[in-house]
Design a protein around this motif. Structure first.
Motif, PDB file in Angstrom:
ATOM      1  N   VAL A  53      55.432  49.905  35.861  1.00 18.69           N
ATOM      2  CA  VAL A  53      56.883  50.105  35.878  1.00 18.69           C
ATOM      3  C   VAL A  53      57.554  49.195  34.844  1.00 18.69           C
ATOM      4  N   ASP A  57      59.865  50.446  31.801  1.00 21.07           N
ATOM      5  CA  ASP A  57      61.205  49.895  31.574  1.00 21.07           C
ATOM      6  C   ASP A  57      61.354  49.433  30.133  1.00 21.07           C
ATOM      7  N   ARG A  66      66.882  52.969  35.469  1.00 23.18           N
ATOM      8  CA  ARG A  66      66.052  53.613  36.483  1.00 23.18           C
ATOM      9  C   ARG A  66      66.951  53.951  37.673  1.00 23.18           C
ATOM     10  N   TYR A  82      61.976  57.792  41.040  1.00 26.08           N
ATOM     11  CA  TYR A  82      62.825  57.172  40.033  1.00 26.08           C
ATOM     12  C   TYR A  82      62.775  58.001  38.765  1.00 26.08           C
ATOM     13  N   TYR A  84      64.511  57.929  34.586  1.00 23.03           N
ATOM     14  CA  TYR A  84      65.213  57.127  33.588  1.00 23.03           C
ATOM     15  C   TYR A  84      66.359  57.968  33.048  1.00 23.03           C
TER      16      TYR A  84
END
Length: 129
Positions: A53, A57, A66, A82, A84
């Motif tokens: 993760v 990111d 997120r 999740y 983006y």
């Protein structure tokens, strides 16, 4: 997923309801935003660890955030996931052109690979990816 995280995570087709995907101005890269009545088809990956993760990111950068959403899987079941999404204060960077995967393959893949390998090299050098 494997190129960014270093792991071959398993994924399934999923649909995001009331979201739309547009092309980022001057690129073939997509960005999603909430938009009632729209759908975004994609892939849901699971089993990601914290390190994966963090790599995602870093890859997505500071213009994306997120967001926890509900997606619908092919069997009709709902799953929290999740995504983006383009941050609210960065949405002007999106064009009015819906993002299209085939167009991306024809017009943007080579440029994207160059961007990923060359322009984002600092992420590799810092060890973020």
């Amino acid at each position: 997923m494997k190129v960014v995280t270093g792991q071959p995570y398993e994924g399934r087709e999923a649909t995001l309801i009331d979201w739309a995907r547009y092309r980022v101005r001057g690129s073939e890269y997509p960005g999603i935003v909430p938009q009632e009545g729209s759908l975004v088809c994609g892939k849901l990956y699971w089993g990601l660890d914290e390190q994966a993760v963090e790599k995602l990111d870093a890859f997505e950068g500071d213009k994306y955030e997120r967001v926890l959403v509900n997606v619908i899987l092919a069997d009709g079941s709902n799953q929290q996931a999740y995504v983006y999404a383009i941050r609210q204060d960065c949405r002007t960077m999106l064009s009015n052109d819906p993002w299209d995967f085939d167009r991306f393959l024809q017009n943007g893949l080579e440029r994207f690979i160059h961007w990923f390998v060359e322009d984002r090299r600092d992420l590799f050098d810092r060890g973020d990816l």
